[in-house]
Write an enzyme that holds these catalytic residues in place. Structure first.
Site, PDB file in Angstrom:
ATOM      1  N   CYS A 378       0.857  -1.193   0.000  1.00  0.00           N
ATOM      2  CA  CYS A 378       0.000   0.000   0.000  1.00  0.00           C
ATOM      3  C   CYS A 378       0.888   1.235   0.000  1.00  0.00           C
ATOM      4  CB  CYS A 378      -0.878   0.036   1.245  1.00  0.00           C
ATOM      5  SG  CYS A 378      -1.917  -1.400   1.464  1.00  0.00           S
ATOM      6  N   THR A 381      -0.030   9.192   0.229  1.00  0.00           N
ATOM      7  CA  THR A 381       0.334  10.514   0.718  1.00  0.00           C
ATOM      8  C   THR A 381      -0.929  11.133   1.291  1.00  0.00           C
ATOM      9  OG1 THR A 381       1.983  10.774  -1.032  1.00  0.00           O
ATOM     10  CG2 THR A 381       1.321  12.754   0.132  1.00  0.00           C
ATOM     11  N   GLN A 386      -0.508  16.357  -0.496  1.00  0.00           N
ATOM     12  CA  GLN A 386      -0.535  15.946  -1.900  1.00  0.00           C
ATOM     13  C   GLN A 386      -0.215  17.122  -2.811  1.00  0.00           C
ATOM     14  OE1 GLN A 386      -4.312  14.028  -2.475  1.00  0.00           O
ATOM     15  NE2 GLN A 386      -3.790  12.289  -1.170  1.00  0.00           N
ATOM     16  N   GLY A 389       4.949  16.605  -4.551  1.00  0.00           N
ATOM     17  CA  GLY A 389       6.062  15.745  -4.936  1.00  0.00           C
ATOM     18  C   GLY A 389       6.377  14.634  -3.959  1.00  0.00           C
ATOM     19  N   TYR A 390       5.598  14.508  -2.878  1.00  0.00           N
ATOM     20  CA  TYR A 390       5.892  13.480  -1.882  1.00  0.00           C
ATOM     21  C   TYR A 390       5.554  12.081  -2.382  1.00  0.00           C
ATOM     22  CZ  TYR A 390       6.671  17.145   1.601  1.00  0.00           C
ATOM     23  OH  TYR A 390       7.168  18.212   2.293  1.00  0.00           O
ATOM     24  N   LYS A 392       6.042  10.796  -5.444  1.00  0.00           N
ATOM     25  CA  LYS A 392       7.213  10.275  -6.167  1.00  0.00           C
ATOM     26  C   LYS A 392       8.363   9.990  -5.207  1.00  0.00           C
ATOM     27  CE  LYS A 392       6.705  11.823 -10.918  1.00  0.00           C
ATOM     28  NZ  LYS A 392       5.544  12.717 -10.842  1.00  0.00           N
ATOM     29  N   GLU A 412       2.445  -3.912  -5.792  1.00  0.00           N
ATOM     30  CA  GLU A 412       1.468  -5.002  -5.780  1.00  0.00           C
ATOM     31  C   GLU A 412       0.313  -4.682  -6.719  1.00  0.00           C
ATOM     32  OE1 GLU A 412      -1.393  -6.640  -2.341  1.00  0.00           O
ATOM     33  OE2 GLU A 412       0.736  -6.959  -1.954  1.00  0.00           O
TER      34      GLU A 412
END
Length: 522
Positions: A378, A381, A386, A389-390, A392, A412
């Protein structure tokens, strides 16, 4: 004039009915999409209806008043015959109109599109040849696509005709993916031992990978399961938490989360931002904060650069924190099932540091032992963080861990629609970064193999191939496969990289992988 449905109306609206419902679109214009009534309640003598807009994301589900219902096009649910289900029990509620037709259509579509949806590309069966990199080539005659692909890409057959549009569409996808970094979600905490909650995980994007492989009869306790849409529970389809206060932020949940029933009627649910314990009132939270000694997530800090830190948390050693994290995450993730047992999982929590402590920004989880090379189970952010850039950064960190482990990894499956867009954006930027850094060798075109790209990035080979095809980089020219970088792709990549101000620095990572197979039951 719309006929209103109120308590005095001769027509009674019941669960399962479908009818148009008034809502505002993104341009703040009125529209009347078809919606299904999931629940009805009465508050202060006025009826409220919980609606799900057909073909819209579940996060838009809401309670509406009777004056927003168009009774002229009301469709009543069809009565189900009292035939036993797979579990030998009769249906719990009447089905909606066209429900059976939709099911059969979905099954037919899944069987018809199985090779192209939900299936990763197979490993090349022939010896991998170096793929030369050239700046631009004239259109080649139509030839079959890569033999490693399960479907031919029209862009690979006629590269010149579509190269100018490919990267623009990818930029649009990047803007969408920046809205939310959700990735895959897991269903949480059953109410009784041995039972699992049912989830709704149907993809809402045609590129999403599907869960058409079916579900094992017995749950795998070493990992997560993709939930089956046909087994939706009416309770889990409805948001049950109105608002969450976490530190200085107030969050409006998107989906159902199995918090205790007595907390679902509260206007605000309070969480300690350090241990994530849930409390029913502000006074309880204040009293808790006088006793809570945590100022950061439990576990080991394995990365710190500037104000960004990552903590590794063992789901067995820190069970309460892990379960509280899953409960919070479930408010914003709705794609898979997670059982109450967090022992088989590791949680990597990203935080921002200030004078008051380490504040949670997002996290990803992974199995301690994955038989399918999954490096993320899982990923989330939190909404206040959001579009910064967090997302990526979380994905990049997961691949840095894979590099230290000496493995290639993949998230997954299936990915949610927005999760797929986020990963595609990361894969595209990472692969293009490598291709653009290649230098000519003795005046000849630089060459690189798919295997080499996979080894450098720790991105699984199938994901590398699918990304190259998605970007329309692979072409067939003079008897060999080549990678073609047009000016549009190069310019678009440079613009995208300018927006990535924060990157993971491998020198700041202090991580020693463990061999969980030799540790008994973790």
């Amino acid at each position: 004039m719309t006929k209103m449905a109120d308590s005095g109306s001769s027509v009674e609206i019941v669960e399962g009915c479908r009818l148009p419902v008034l809502r505002k679109n993104q341009e703040h214009e009125d529209e009347w999409p078809l919606a299904e009534i999931l629940s009805v309640k009465e508050v202060s003598g006025r009826k409220l209806y919980y609606v799900h807009y057909i073909d819209f994301n579940k996060r838009l589900d809401e309670w509406v008043t009777a004056d927003r219902l168009d009774m002229k096009k009301l469709q009543f649910p069809k009565k189900e015959a009292k035939t036993p289900t797979k579990n030998g029990l009769p249906g719990s509620r009447p089905s909606s109109p066209e429900r059976e037709v939709r099911k059969s259509l979905d099954l037919n579509l899944q069987s018809a599109t199985a090779p192209s949806r939900g299936k990763t590309l197979p490993t090349p069966k022939r010896k991998v040849e170096p793929v030369p990199l050239v700046p631009q080539v004239p259109p080649a005659p139509p030839v079959p696509s890569l033999p490693t692909s399960t479907e031919a890409s029209p862009a690979a057959v006629f590269p010149a005709a579509r190269e100018t549009n490919v990267f623009k569409s990818r930029e649009d996808h990047e803007q969408i993916s920046s809205l939310t970094t959700n990735g895959t979600a897991r269903r949480l905490i059953p109410s009784q031992p041995g039972r699992k909650r049912k989830a709704n995980c149907g993809p809402t994007d045609e590129d999403s990978q599907d869960s058409s492989d079916g579900i094992p009869s017995a749950p795998r306790m070493t990992g997560s399961l993709v939930s089956d849409r046909s087994h939706d529970d009416i309770v889990t389809r409805m948001k049950n938490i109105e608002c969450i206060e976490l530190g200085r932020h107030r969050l409006k949940p998107w989906y159902f989360s199995p918090y205790p029933q007595e907390l679902t009627s509260l206007p605000i649910l309070y969480l300690c931002e350090f241990c994530l314990k849930y409390l029913k009132s502000l006074k309880c939270l204040q009293r808790h904060l006088t006793k809570c000694n945590l100022r950061h997530p439990p576990g080991n800090e394995i990365y710190r650069k500037g104000t960004i830190s990552f903590f590794e948390i063992d789901g067995r050693k820190n069970k309460n924190y892990s379960q509280n994290l899953c409960l919070l995450a479930k408010c914003f993730l709705d794609h898979k099932t997670l059982y109450y047992d967090t022992d088989p999982f590791l949680f990597y929590v990203m935080t921002e540091y200030d004078s008051k402590g380490f504040h949670i920004v997002g996290y990803f989880s992974k199995e301690k032992e994955s038989t399918e090379d999954y490096n993320v189970a899982c990923i989330l952010t939190l909404p206040p963080y959001q579009r910064r850039g967090y997302g990526k950064l979380l994905i990049e960190f997961s691949y840095e861990l894979s590099k230290v482990e000496g493995k290639t990894g993949t998230p997954e499956k299936p990915l949610s629609d927005l999760g797929l867009l986020s990963y595609r954006s990361y894969w595209s930027q990472t692969i293009l970064e490598i291709l653009m850094d290649l230098k000519p060798d003795n005046g000849e075109r630089p060459q690189i193999t798919i295997n080499e790209i996979s080894e450098i990035t720790s991105v699984k080979k199938e994901d590398v191939i699918s990304t190259l095809q998605y970007l329309n980089l692979i072409n067939y020219y003079k008897g060999q496969y080549i990678l073609t970088l047009s000016e549009d792709i190069v310019d678009g990549h440079e613009r995208a990289m300018q927006k990535r101000h924060t990157r993971i620095d491998p020198k700041c990572l202090h991580f020693t992988p463990k061999d969980w197979s030799k540790r008994g039951k973790w």
